[in-house]
Scaffold this motif. Structure first.
Motif, PDB file in Angstrom:
ATOM      1  N   UNK A 184      20.780 -10.252  15.355  1.00  0.00           N
ATOM      2  CA  UNK A 184      21.875  -9.359  15.014  1.00  0.00           C
ATOM      3  C   UNK A 184      22.337  -8.546  16.204  1.00  0.00           C
ATOM      4  N   UNK A 185      22.984  -7.420  15.929  1.00  0.00           N
ATOM      5  CA  UNK A 185      23.513  -6.589  17.010  1.00  0.00           C
ATOM      6  C   UNK A 185      22.485  -5.614  17.553  1.00  0.00           C
ATOM      7  N   UNK A 186      22.897  -4.862  18.558  1.00  0.00           N
ATOM      8  CA  UNK A 186      21.987  -3.858  19.124  1.00  0.00           C
ATOM      9  C   UNK A 186      21.824  -2.671  18.180  1.00  0.00           C
ATOM     10  N   UNK A 187      22.877  -2.362  17.420  1.00  0.00           N
ATOM     11  CA  UNK A 187      22.812  -1.246  16.475  1.00  0.00           C
ATOM     12  C   UNK A 187      22.350  -1.713  15.091  1.00  0.00           C
ATOM     13  N   UNK A 188      22.816  -2.877  14.683  1.00  0.00           N
ATOM     14  CA  UNK A 188      22.540  -3.345  13.328  1.00  0.00           C
ATOM     15  C   UNK A 188      21.695  -4.614  13.343  1.00  0.00           C
ATOM     16  N   UNK A 189      20.614  -4.580  14.093  1.00  0.00           N
ATOM     17  CA  UNK A 189      19.718  -5.734  14.131  1.00  0.00           C
ATOM     18  C   UNK A 189      19.071  -5.934  12.758  1.00  0.00           C
ATOM     19  N   UNK A 190      18.724  -7.176  12.478  1.00  0.00           N
ATOM     20  CA  UNK A 190      18.178  -7.554  11.175  1.00  0.00           C
ATOM     21  C   UNK A 190      16.657  -7.427  11.206  1.00  0.00           C
ATOM     22  N   UNK A 191      16.148  -6.405  10.565  1.00  0.00           N
ATOM     23  CA  UNK A 191      14.709  -6.140  10.574  1.00  0.00           C
ATOM     24  C   UNK A 191      13.930  -7.301   9.968  1.00  0.00           C
ATOM     25  N   UNK A 192      14.466  -7.910   8.923  1.00  0.00           N
ATOM     26  CA  UNK A 192      13.750  -9.009   8.263  1.00  0.00           C
ATOM     27  C   UNK A 192      13.633 -10.230   9.170  1.00  0.00           C
ATOM     28  N   UNK A 193      14.682 -10.522   9.932  1.00  0.00           N
ATOM     29  CA  UNK A 193      14.614 -11.631  10.891  1.00  0.00           C
ATOM     30  C   UNK A 193      13.552 -11.342  11.945  1.00  0.00           C
ATOM     31  N   UNK A 194      13.528 -10.118  12.420  1.00  0.00           N
ATOM     32  CA  UNK A 194      12.534  -9.741  13.434  1.00  0.00           C
ATOM     33  C   UNK A 194      11.122  -9.850  12.862  1.00  0.00           C
ATOM     34  N   UNK A 195      10.941  -9.418  11.636  1.00  0.00           N
ATOM     35  CA  UNK A 195       9.613  -9.513  11.017  1.00  0.00           C
ATOM     36  C   UNK A 195       9.142 -10.961  10.935  1.00  0.00           C
ATOM     37  N   UNK A 196      10.063 -11.874  10.618  1.00  0.00           N
ATOM     38  CA  UNK A 196       9.689 -13.290  10.521  1.00  0.00           C
ATOM     39  C   UNK A 196       9.287 -13.859  11.876  1.00  0.00           C
ATOM     40  N   UNK A 197       9.826 -13.272  12.959  1.00  0.00           N
ATOM     41  CA  UNK A 197       9.454 -13.723  14.308  1.00  0.00           C
ATOM     42  C   UNK A 197       8.060 -13.242  14.688  1.00  0.00           C
ATOM     43  N   UNK A 198       7.568 -12.218  13.979  1.00  0.00           N
ATOM     44  CA  UNK A 198       6.225 -11.679  14.202  1.00  0.00           C
ATOM     45  C   UNK A 198       5.963 -11.370  15.678  1.00  0.00           C
ATOM     46  N   UNK A 199       6.783 -10.511  16.276  1.00  0.00           N
ATOM     47  CA  UNK A 199       6.613 -10.208  17.712  1.00  0.00           C
ATOM     48  C   UNK A 199       5.357  -9.380  17.975  1.00  0.00           C
ATOM     49  N   UNK A 200       4.798  -9.564  19.168  1.00  0.00           N
ATOM     50  CA  UNK A 200       3.719  -8.672  19.593  1.00  0.00           C
ATOM     51  C   UNK A 200       4.230  -7.634  20.588  1.00  0.00           C
ATOM     52  N   UNK A 201       5.540  -7.658  20.872  1.00  0.00           N
ATOM     53  CA  UNK A 201       6.193  -6.625  21.680  1.00  0.00           C
ATOM     54  C   UNK A 201       7.688  -6.661  21.402  1.00  0.00           C
ATOM     55  N   UNK A 202       8.254  -5.494  21.123  1.00  0.00           N
ATOM     56  CA  UNK A 202       9.707  -5.333  20.987  1.00  0.00           C
ATOM     57  C   UNK A 202      10.152  -4.349  22.058  1.00  0.00           C
ATOM     58  N   UNK A 203      11.213  -4.701  22.764  1.00  0.00           N
ATOM     59  CA  UNK A 203      11.729  -3.839  23.837  1.00  0.00           C
ATOM     60  C   UNK A 203      13.130  -3.375  23.468  1.00  0.00           C
TER      61      UNK A 203
END
Length: 262
Positions: free
Chosen positions: A63-82
């Motif tokens: 998604x965007x820098x302001x309206x990123x999709x939290x659910x998509x990020x959760x599915x990616x299971x990151x060990x670091x978000x910048x």
């Protein structure tokens, strides 16, 4: 194994010693991660992360820098978000912090950008690569003229309808100063809206129309020329003024050319 560090907002972040699944929420920092030599480790980027094109197009868009999709990020299971304080929406960042390590930058000037590059290099085990990028940036900026007598005045536009400019307390303002220009709206703060009359009264020598976030084009020049007939008006590369990662390696040379204007 994990390590605990502080980000540029002085918040402690505990993350793996060698992160393997990174999500970047800032275009300039995404480009930096690739410049540091990361490829497979970057699993998610924003829709605006366009550099390097041949790499980012293959990454999951969150998604965007302001309206990123939290659910998509959760599915990616990151060990670091910048992320970045200014570019990312606080509510969404706070939601992500509940589940993942989130490292935030906070950048107002070149020194902050250099600090960010070195810190991210350390985060991802690319210290020498980060130091090399910083050296290139510092060498470039070191040869820029430190003074221009008298300095040329400039108004730097980031938006149209309403008119918005970069003023004091912004990374762009610091870049303008380093390029040898005096910001006519330097007495204002951050990214204020201004009127055509305010611009007319400011009487800048130059008006810079940034290529981003508003995509100013040559067709917009006449609109500003009608307001300030005596000003020189240019569409400038917004990435070289506002991207505070590895792209800064090209900024000083670009500013040098601008500084040679009449």
């Amino acid at each position: 194994m994990t390590k605990t560090v502080k980000d540029q907002m002085n918040q402690e972040v505990t993350l793996p010693v060698s992160p393997k699944r990174i999500v970047s929420l800032v275009p300039s920092q995404t480009e930096l991660l690739f410049a540091l030599g990361l490829r497979e480790e970057i699993v998610g980027v924003t829709n605006y992360c366009i550099h390097p094109t041949n790499e980012t197009k293959h990454k999951t868009k969150v998604g965007g820098t302001k309206n990123f999709d939290v659910e998509v990020i959760k599915r990616l299971n990151p060990d670091l978000i910048i992320g970045n304080k200014e570019e990312n929406e606080e509510k969404g960042i706070n939601t992500l912090k509940k589940s993942f390590p989130v490292w935030m930058s906070n950048i107002f000037n070149l020194e902050d950008a250099v600090d960010m590059i070195l810190r991210i290099g350390a985060l991802v085990g690319k210290e020498s690569e980060a130091e090399s990028i910083v050296l290139n940036i510092q060498q470039g900026f070191s040869v820029l003229p430190t003074t221009k007598l008298p300095p040329k005045t400039v108004a730097y536009f980031i938006w149209r309808k309403p008119f918005m400019v970069a003023a004091s307390g912004t990374f762009i303002d610091d870049m303008l100063n380093r390029a040898g220009f005096q910001n006519v709206f330097g007495s204002l703060s951050r990214y204020p809206e201004i009127s055509a009359e305010q611009l007319r009264q400011a009487q800048p020598d130059y008006i810079f129309l940034s290529s981003e976030p508003y995509p100013f084009k040559e067709k917009h020049l006449q609109e500003f020329q009608n307001i300030c007939p005596d000003a020189a008006i240019l569409v400038v590369d917004g990435e070289l003024f506002s991207w505070y990662g590895s792209r800064l390696q090209a900024s000083a040379a670009y500013f040098s050319k601008l500084g040679q204007l009449g």
